[in-house]
Design a protein around this motif. Structure first.
Motif, PDB file in Angstrom:
ATOM      1  N   GLU A 180     -11.948  43.190  30.228  1.00  0.00           N
ATOM      2  CA  GLU A 180     -10.926  44.062  30.946  1.00  0.00           C
ATOM      3  C   GLU A 180     -11.920  45.442  31.238  1.00  0.00           C
ATOM      4  O   GLU A 180     -13.040  45.486  30.626  1.00  0.00           O
ATOM      5  N   ASN A 184      -9.299  37.819  44.816  1.00  0.00           N
ATOM      6  CA  ASN A 184      -9.246  37.785  46.424  1.00  0.00           C
ATOM      7  C   ASN A 184     -10.424  38.864  46.775  1.00  0.00           C
ATOM      8  O   ASN A 184     -10.812  39.829  46.342  1.00  0.00           O
ATOM      9  N   VAL A 216     -10.306  33.466  41.043  1.00  0.00           N
ATOM     10  CA  VAL A 216      -8.921  33.856  41.600  1.00  0.00           C
ATOM     11  C   VAL A 216      -8.855  35.168  42.161  1.00  0.00           C
ATOM     12  O   VAL A 216      -8.170  35.179  43.428  1.00  0.00           O
ATOM     13  N   GLN A 268      -1.384  41.226  35.722  1.00  0.00           N
ATOM     14  CA  GLN A 268      -0.113  40.575  35.737  1.00  0.00           C
ATOM     15  C   GLN A 268      -0.489  39.082  35.769  1.00  0.00           C
ATOM     16  O   GLN A 268       0.337  38.175  35.163  1.00  0.00           O
ATOM     17  N   VAL A 269      -1.631  38.576  36.477  1.00  0.00           N
ATOM     18  CA  VAL A 269      -1.769  36.990  36.614  1.00  0.00           C
ATOM     19  C   VAL A 269      -1.977  36.493  35.097  1.00  0.00           C
ATOM     20  O   VAL A 269      -1.517  35.375  34.601  1.00  0.00           O
ATOM     21  N   SER A 316      -9.765  41.983  39.482  1.00  0.00           N
ATOM     22  CA  SER A 316     -10.296  42.482  40.650  1.00  0.00           C
ATOM     23  C   SER A 316      -9.013  43.296  41.221  1.00  0.00           C
ATOM     24  O   SER A 316      -8.176  43.116  40.557  1.00  0.00           O
ATOM     25  N   ARG A 317      -9.089  44.029  42.301  1.00  0.00           N
ATOM     26  CA  ARG A 317      -8.048  44.685  42.938  1.00  0.00           C
ATOM     27  C   ARG A 317      -7.084  43.700  43.633  1.00  0.00           C
ATOM     28  O   ARG A 317      -7.761  42.950  44.328  1.00  0.00           O
TER      29      ARG A 317
HETATM   30  P1  NAD Z   1      -3.494  43.496  38.329  1.00  0.00           P
HETATM   31  O1  NAD Z   1      -3.955  44.577  38.967  1.00  0.00           O
HETATM   32  O2  NAD Z   1      -2.150  43.110  37.822  1.00  0.00           O
HETATM   33  O3  NAD Z   1      -4.619  42.760  37.233  1.00  0.00           O
HETATM   34  C1  NAD Z   1      -6.148  42.857  37.347  1.00  0.00           C
HETATM   35  C2  NAD Z   1      -6.698  43.423  36.177  1.00  0.00           C
HETATM   36  O4  NAD Z   1      -8.088  43.261  36.664  1.00  0.00           O
HETATM   37  C3  NAD Z   1      -6.484  44.753  35.968  1.00  0.00           C
HETATM   38  O5  NAD Z   1      -5.836  44.990  34.610  1.00  0.00           O
HETATM   39  C4  NAD Z   1      -7.739  45.412  36.097  1.00  0.00           C
HETATM   40  O6  NAD Z   1      -7.934  46.481  34.849  1.00  0.00           O
HETATM   41  C5  NAD Z   1      -8.660  44.157  35.614  1.00  0.00           C
HETATM   42  N1  NAD Z   1     -10.034  44.377  36.295  1.00  0.00           N
HETATM   43  C6  NAD Z   1     -10.229  45.084  37.617  1.00  0.00           C
HETATM   44  N2  NAD Z   1     -11.625  45.083  37.794  1.00  0.00           N
HETATM   45  C7  NAD Z   1     -12.143  44.476  36.684  1.00  0.00           C
HETATM   46  C8  NAD Z   1     -13.513  43.881  36.225  1.00  0.00           C
HETATM   47  N3  NAD Z   1     -14.494  44.580  36.948  1.00  0.00           N
HETATM   48  N4  NAD Z   1     -13.581  43.366  35.054  1.00  0.00           N
HETATM   49  C9  NAD Z   1     -12.628  42.940  34.384  1.00  0.00           C
HETATM   50  N5  NAD Z   1     -11.344  43.374  34.665  1.00  0.00           N
HETATM   51  C10 NAD Z   1     -10.964  44.009  35.825  1.00  0.00           C
HETATM   52  O7  NAD Z   1      -3.899  41.967  39.631  1.00  0.00           O
HETATM   53  P2  NAD Z   1      -3.285  40.556  39.524  1.00  0.00           P
HETATM   54  O8  NAD Z   1      -2.072  40.507  40.071  1.00  0.00           O
HETATM   55  O9  NAD Z   1      -3.281  39.840  38.090  1.00  0.00           O
HETATM   56  O10 NAD Z   1      -4.420  39.963  40.572  1.00  0.00           O
HETATM   57  C11 NAD Z   1      -5.483  39.682  40.394  1.00  0.00           C
HETATM   58  C12 NAD Z   1      -6.452  39.254  41.532  1.00  0.00           C
HETATM   59  O11 NAD Z   1      -5.996  37.826  41.498  1.00  0.00           O
HETATM   60  C13 NAD Z   1      -6.340  39.845  42.644  1.00  0.00           C
HETATM   61  O12 NAD Z   1      -7.441  40.048  43.302  1.00  0.00           O
HETATM   62  C14 NAD Z   1      -5.307  38.996  43.644  1.00  0.00           C
HETATM   63  O13 NAD Z   1      -5.273  39.143  44.839  1.00  0.00           O
HETATM   64  C15 NAD Z   1      -5.748  37.582  43.092  1.00  0.00           C
HETATM   65  N6  NAD Z   1      -4.827  36.461  43.070  1.00  0.00           N
HETATM   66  C16 NAD Z   1      -5.581  35.428  43.850  1.00  0.00           C
HETATM   67  C17 NAD Z   1      -4.602  34.420  43.916  1.00  0.00           C
HETATM   68  C18 NAD Z   1      -5.156  33.173  44.599  1.00  0.00           C
HETATM   69  O14 NAD Z   1      -4.254  32.282  44.898  1.00  0.00           O
HETATM   70  N7  NAD Z   1      -6.387  32.814  44.651  1.00  0.00           N
HETATM   71  C19 NAD Z   1      -3.012  34.291  43.424  1.00  0.00           C
HETATM   72  C20 NAD Z   1      -2.536  35.590  42.997  1.00  0.00           C
HETATM   73  C21 NAD Z   1      -3.430  36.610  42.805  1.00  0.00           C
END
Ligand code: NAD
Ligand code: LMR
Length: 328
Positions: free
Chosen positions: A43, A134, A132, A16-17, A92-93
């Motif tokens: 991905e 976490n 990004v 989603q990000v 990541s998760r």
């Molecule tokens: P999401 O679950 O919607 O998307 C994560 C995607 O990463 C999924 O499509 C998954 O298949 C993929 N993925 C997982 N492991 C992978 C790997 N080894 N290689 C490639 N792709 C992989 O999650 P999201 O909401 O997009 O968030 C992603 C991350 O960003 C989370 O860890 C979230 O906590 C973090 N985040 C950080 C901040 C910040 O301010 N630092 C802000 C928002 C989200």
């Protein structure tokens, strides 16, 4: 228009990000309206993730972005990161309701070890990396330690969302536009111990702290609102922040590349010992950027309260590092 496209790797490209991010990169918001880009999208190899990625790429195609010179779908970081000049490590998760970001360490540390190694092996030697996923600071530290042949300073973690959240809360409180506020900092970890610091902030030459003049609001409302905003969004939306996170990615990278013209922004960067933070801890600092490089703002004074906050957030980072050391 410069005709040479740059390669940008984005991981978690179907998440989603990324869904809020990729269209903005392709439209030139990150690197400028005259910089063509090639997106190298990573991905997980499973069918569902790859199918979702394909769908995102179809939509990107359908936008007919003039700056989008190419797109690739990958499931192997050693191919996705080939020659990349920018690496946005989002995949990541995410955490769910009631979790702390630190709880993601075990699940995500291995991803960042493997991706650090892959960057080390195949990325451009100048690659600018933004983590990004976490817990972002410690994941950036893991990736940096796993990539010994790349310059340490090329690894950064995202605290820009915290910086933007803090700016907005101050602007709302003062009833003024965000753009008037300067010299704000968020120190330390993108975790609940972060320290949003308005002591140096000014608005049209006047001290923000002086204008607000309400220490109880600062300590009891502002600090927890900013530090717990991620959890509040999860509670409200049922999913973690995405639109605001993508905006922060764009802001972080654009400012790193194009400069801040003297403004302070917050970046998580490996310490060189500034303010007594041990070398290499990826710590949120106020920085200025110019010529594609960031410089930590030095010479700021700490009072007892600030010193205590810095120590708390450093302790959280050290404990995160200790928890994953054995994986490196
Ligand atoms: P999401 O679950 O919607 O998307 C994560 C995607 O990463 C999924 O499509 C998954 O298949 C993929 N993925 C997982 N492991 C992978 C790997 N080894 N290689 C490639 N792709 C992989 O999650 P999201 O909401 O997009 O968030 C992603 C991350 O960003 C989370 O860890 C979230 O906590 C973090 N985040 C950080 C901040 C910040 O301010 N630092 C802000 C928002 C989200
Ligand atoms: C945020 O701050 O919104 C993200 O880090 C997601 C989270 O887990 O809080």
């Amino acid at each position: 228009m410069s005709t040479k496209p740059v390669r940008i790797a984005v991981t978690g490209a179907a998440g989603q990000v990324s869904y809020a991010l990729l269209y903005r990169i392709a439209s030139g918001e990150m690197l400028g309206k005259d910089q063509p880009v090639i997106l190298q999208l990573l991905e997980l190899p499973n069918e569902k993730a790859q199918a979702a990625l394909k769908g995102v790429m179809m939509e990107l195609e359908d936008c007919a972005f003039p700056l989008l010179y190419g797109m690739e779908a990958h499931s192997d970081p050693t191919i996705a990161f080939k020659d990349t000049e920018y690496a946005l490590l989002v995949g990541s998760r995410p955490r769910g309701p009631g979790m702390e970001r630190t709880e993601l360490l075990a699940a995500n540390a291995q991803i960042f070890t493997a991706q650090g190694k892959a960057l080390d092996a195949v990325a451009s030697r100048n690659v600018k990396v933004l983590v990004v996923g976490n817990p972002a600071n410690t994941n950036a530290w893991i990736a940096m330690q796993s990539a010994p042949s790349l310059p340490r300073e090329n690894f950064t973690a995202m605290l820009r969302l915290d910086h933007n959240r803090a700016l907005s809360q101050l602007a709302i409180r003062m009833g003024k536009p965000v753009s008037l506020i300067k010299y704000l900092a968020v120190w330390g970890n993108h975790g609940s111990t972060m320290y949003p610091d308005y002591r140096f902030a000014s608005m049209e030459g006047e001290s923000v702290k002086g204008i607000i003049n309400d220490d109880a609001w600062y300590k009891d409302v502002f600090l927890p609102t900013v530090a717990k905003r991620g959890a509040a969004i999860i509670e409200a939306r049922g999913q973690s922040s995405a639109g605001s996170a993508a905006t922060a990615v764009i802001d972080h990278m654009r400012d790193w590349v194009m400069g801040t013209q003297g403004r302070w922004v917050t970046m998580g960067v490996p310490s060189n010992g500034e303010y007594g933070i041990p070398k290499n801890v990826v710590f949120g600092y106020p920085v200025t950027c110019s010529g594609g490089k960031y410089t930590v703002v030095e010479g700021l004074e700490f009072d007892e309260f600030s010193q205590d906050r810095i120590e708390r957030t450093l302790a959280e980072l050290i404990s995160e590092q200790d928890a994953v050391k054995h994986l490196l």
